[in-house]
Design a protein around this motif. Structure first.
Motif, PDB file in Angstrom:
ATOM      1  N   ARG A   5       9.591  -7.831  -3.226  1.00  0.00           N
ATOM      2  CA  ARG A   5       8.795  -6.622  -3.022  1.00  0.00           C
ATOM      3  C   ARG A   5       8.784  -5.809  -4.318  1.00  0.00           C
ATOM      4  N   ILE A   6       7.617  -5.301  -4.664  1.00  0.00           N
ATOM      5  CA  ILE A   6       7.492  -4.389  -5.803  1.00  0.00           C
ATOM      6  C   ILE A   6       7.823  -2.977  -5.339  1.00  0.00           C
ATOM      7  N   PHE A   7       8.679  -2.315  -6.098  1.00  0.00           N
ATOM      8  CA  PHE A   7       8.997  -0.904  -5.883  1.00  0.00           C
ATOM      9  C   PHE A   7       8.524  -0.102  -7.088  1.00  0.00           C
ATOM     10  N   THR A   8       8.178   1.149  -6.861  1.00  0.00           N
ATOM     11  CA  THR A   8       7.951   2.084  -7.946  1.00  0.00           C
ATOM     12  C   THR A   8       8.443   3.449  -7.484  1.00  0.00           C
ATOM     13  N   ASP A   9       8.207   4.475  -8.291  1.00  0.00           N
ATOM     14  CA  ASP A   9       8.635   5.818  -7.913  1.00  0.00           C
ATOM     15  C   ASP A   9       7.427   6.740  -7.841  1.00  0.00           C
ATOM     16  N   ALA A  10       7.663   7.946  -7.361  1.00  0.00           N
ATOM     17  CA  ALA A  10       6.559   8.873  -7.087  1.00  0.00           C
ATOM     18  C   ALA A  10       5.868   9.380  -8.341  1.00  0.00           C
ATOM     19  N   THR A  11       6.394   9.017  -9.520  1.00  0.00           N
ATOM     20  CA  THR A  11       5.678   9.348 -10.753  1.00  0.00           C
ATOM     21  C   THR A  11       4.385   8.559 -10.853  1.00  0.00           C
ATOM     22  N   ALA A  12       4.345   7.361 -10.279  1.00  0.00           N
ATOM     23  CA  ALA A  12       3.189   6.474 -10.388  1.00  0.00           C
ATOM     24  C   ALA A  12       2.033   7.014  -9.545  1.00  0.00           C
ATOM     25  N   ASP A  13       0.988   7.470 -10.207  1.00  0.00           N
ATOM     26  CA  ASP A  13      -0.183   8.021  -9.515  1.00  0.00           C
ATOM     27  C   ASP A  13      -1.284   6.979  -9.459  1.00  0.00           C
ATOM     28  N   MET A  14      -1.728   6.668  -8.238  1.00  0.00           N
ATOM     29  CA  MET A  14      -2.773   5.672  -8.032  1.00  0.00           C
ATOM     30  C   MET A  14      -3.839   6.222  -7.105  1.00  0.00           C
ATOM     31  N   PRO A  15      -5.084   5.756  -7.249  1.00  0.00           N
ATOM     32  CA  PRO A  15      -6.107   6.126  -6.265  1.00  0.00           C
ATOM     33  C   PRO A  15      -5.655   5.716  -4.873  1.00  0.00           C
TER      34      PRO A  15
END
Length: 290
Positions: A5-15
């Motif tokens: 599973r790919i994880f990221t954090d809330a810094t990553a802004d996506m449409p």
């Protein structure tokens, strides 16, 4: 091939629609303090983008903190227990200690789950740039890339994610120590719109100080003209700090010059917005380098 599973954090802004039809990405929430009040931004959080910018426009300033180890354990452990490997695409180490904190947590988890693969990659990206890289990684996963293949691909291409930002106000840069009070006063008086970028160390840097937003946007487009590599991907992300009209104007300008570009617009969330304020515009694309 083991599931991962790919994880990221809330810094990553996506449409909002961008991950539809792709493998799910887990976003780890982050803490934001506004005018002394603490909030959580991200899944199941109590701070929305609209609420955040309303507070900023009313004169309140924000601070952010890195993800705590306990939050990492809370999010990673259930997947490891299910036999699912982890690839965490993390906020740039050039702007936060989040990457170091994540690695400390992961080293402990590797001892607890030695049979699992647990990787943390410093994206050297932020905001819509980080979101852009995460989105492209999810596409690669959908195409069948293994965890090791995807980790190698991200490491190889992360410095080709070009970030160009322009901000509408100096106040939040000043409050965060990015510019001096004297520079903020002078810049405001002269209607200076700083053009910023993310460098090879993942740090936010001021490139130019331009008079007016039109010149700042024109300079963003000029950099894209010099650097864009559509052979890597035609997707372009535009980010905005509570100024959809300006984002749409930038979108039209990009389309006029690069008609083959596939453009998506995203909100710039509180993690980067805390330092840049309302009115920020970001242009993200694949390029030769930074």
């Amino acid at each position: 091939m083991a599931a991962y599973r790919i994880f990221t954090d809330a810094t990553a802004d996506m449409p909002g629609f961008s991950t539809a039809g792709l493998p799910p990405v887990v976003t780890i929430p982050m803490q934001v303090e506004v005018n002394g009040q603490e909030f959580i931004y991200g899944p199941d959080g109590d701070l929305s983008v609209n609420m955040f910018y309303q507070m900023q426009r009313s004169g309140k300033f924000a601070h952010t903190t890195q993800v705590s180890p306990s939050v990492y354990f809370e999010y990673f452990t259930p997947y490891l227990c299910q036999g699912i490997d982890i690839l965490y695409l993390c906020f740039s180490s050039g702007m936060s200690g989040t990457f170091q904190s994540a690695n400390l947590c992961m080293e402990e988890l590797k001892h607890e789950y030695p049979e699992r693969t647990i990787l943390c990659i410093d994206t050297l990206c932020a905001s819509v740039g980080e979101g852009f890289l995460v989105w492209e990684a999810a596409r690669k996963q959908a195409e069948g890339a293994s965890l090791s293949e995807l980790a190698a691909w991200v490491s190889e291409h992360r410095l080709q994610v070009c970030h160009w930002f322009t901000v509408d106000t100096f106040e939040h840069l000043r409050h965060g120590g990015r510019v001096s009070s004297a520079a903020a006063v002078m810049g405001t008086a002269l209607q200076i719109k700083p053009l910023l970028y993310v460098d090879e160390q993942g740090c936010l840097q001021v490139k130019q100080k331009l008079r007016g937003r039109k010149k700042a946007i024109a300079e963003q487009l000029l950099h894209m003209e010099r650097e864009w590599m559509p052979e890597l991907g035609k997707q372009v992300f535009i980010g905005h700090g509570d100024d959809l009209q300006a984002a749409q104007q930038l979108r039209e300008a990009v389309i006029a010059r690069f008609p083959e570009a596939e453009i998506a617009i995203a909100d710039i969330g509180p993690i980067i917005g805390a330092h840049t304020g309302p009115g920020m515009l970001a242009l993200i694309y694949w390029g030769h380098g930074r």
